[in-house]
Design an enzyme around this catalytic site. Structure first.
Site, PDB file in Angstrom:
ATOM      1  CB  CYS A   1      -7.688  -0.661   6.434  1.00 29.04           C
ATOM      2  SG  CYS A   1      -6.846  -0.928   4.674  1.00 29.04           S
TER       3      CYS A   1
ATOM      4  CB  CYS B   1      -1.013   0.096   0.898  1.00 28.06           C
ATOM      5  SG  CYS B   1      -1.986   1.275   1.502  1.00 28.06           S
TER       6      CYS B   1
END
Length: 389
Positions: A225, A128
């Site tokens: 997440c 990410c």
């Protein structure tokens, strides 16, 4: 999305360097702050605004639906976007929310699922940073005519004799250098990490209270997440229906000891939850074989690994990436760096020889290189497989 007025940014020459390293007043220095809605990035934004910088907050909507929306501590979920916006409103700087769900899925989530099905243990937070935050978001910051982008990561950017260097955070307990090894030199030149020099997280929370931020006592976010309650397997099964085939649990000689529901439920070094108790000495997962759908178990000593091949090496050292060099190496985020020899084996490929074997080395994890003295990050790569020693 339109950048605020630039009228203050082109004034007379400045006689000194500001705290972010630019030879102009803070008011003429535009900083895009990557805001997750947590206390760390909120403090960075408030701190820089208090110092007079031209701050713009940007929050990425990465994964904001289904179970993840209701998960407490999910990075950049609905509540976090709301919290980031509240901070911007209180301090008084512009704030934008960018929908990156498709980019995040394509760049991070899909590879995460494929890696688990291939028997690896991926680290999506690194991907990410590499493929979303420090690539696409950084480009957005440039388009906003920013001088730099600041984040709430606990890592230090220090100036060395040959330019900007990446260093471990002052607080070892909060150091995030393992997750940022893939930062390129070009990115490092543009990035700033204002929290890297703080002695503890308590200082960050104290600053949040000082600035009157509602997130001062907000719990820390979870690492992944898009994985509700840490259940990786259910996420992968949803992304790849029917891909998690059952198979056999075997010992290192191939003797069948039991069965399993799919290799995605296991990681290297795992001992609990194997369902093969009562066999005498404890057994650990030492290898995953997705092609044969086998989970191979063995004694703890079988986990010892001395040679760690790595790919996609990102090199941040001053000297050319060639031959061999003494380093310290970290093979998991929770492990301290250990003495090792780094040998170049090809373009963007190397192997680490650990002076003392480590347990739990797993394909898909990162291996990060540090200088033998001091705190400098020299780079890192992805563990492709493991070899005993």
């Amino acid at each position: 999305m339109t950048a605020p007025s630039l009228s203050l940014r082109h004034a007379a020459p400045y006689s000194t360097v500001n705290s972010l390293g630019f030879p102009k007043p803070p008011a003429q220095t535009r900083v895009v702050v990557a805001m997750s809605g947590g206390v760390d990035s909120s403090v960075v934004a408030a701190m820089l605004a208090a110092q007079g910088y031209d701050v713009i907050g940007v929050t990425l909507q990465l994964y904001d639906h289904g179970a993840a929306l209701a998960k407490k501590g999910a990075c950049c979920a609905g509540q976090d976007i709301h919290d980031a916006r509240r901070v911007a409103e209180r301090i008084g700087f512009p704030h934008y929310v960018l929908d990156y769900e498709n980019k995040f899925r394509e760049s991070v989530i899909e590879e995460f699922a494929d890696a688990y099905l291939a028997g690896a243990t991926p680290v999506p937070c690194i991907r990410c940073n590499e493929r979303v935050k420090f690539r696409d978001l950084l480009q957005t910051a440039r388009e906003l005519d920013a001088d730099c982008m600041a984040t709430g990561h606990y890592i230090r950017r220090l100036m060395g004799p040959k330019g900007a260097e990446l260093h471990m955070a002052a607080d070892p307990a909060r150091d995030q250098s393992y997750f940022l090894f893939s930062t390129t030199q070009e990115q490092l030149d543009f990035l700033r990490f204002p929290l890297g020099g703080l002695a503890s997280k308590a200082e960050t929370r104290a600053l949040a209270a000082q600035y009157g931020l509602a997130v001062a006592d907000k719990p820390d976010s979870q690492d992944i997440c898009f994985v509700p309650n840490g259940d990786y397997a259910s996420v992968i099964e949803k992304l790849r229906p029917g891909a998690a085939d059952p198979g056999e649990i075997v010992d290192m000689d191939g003797n069948v000891l039991g069965s399993h529901r799919g290799v995605i439920h296991y990681t290297i070094g795992q001992r609990r939850g194997l369902g093969i108790g009562g066999l005498g000495d404890p057994l650990y997962v030492v290898r995953l074989e997705p092609d044969t759908r086998r989970v191979v178990v063995g004694p703890k000593q079988a986990l010892a690994t001395k040679i760690v091949p790595v790919t996609e090496v990102n090199w941040l050292g001053d000297e050319p990436f060639e031959d061999e060099i003494a380093v310290t190496a970290r093979i998991r985020s929770t492990r301290p760096p250990r003495p090792a020899i780094l040998r170049v084996t090809g373009k963007h490929r190397a192997e680490i020889e650990l002076l003392d074997p480590e347990e739990g080395v797993s394909p898909g994890q990162a291996c990060v290189f540090y200088a033998t003295e001091g705190s400098r990050v020299l780079g890192g790569g992805w563990i492709s497989h493991r070899r005993g020693g």
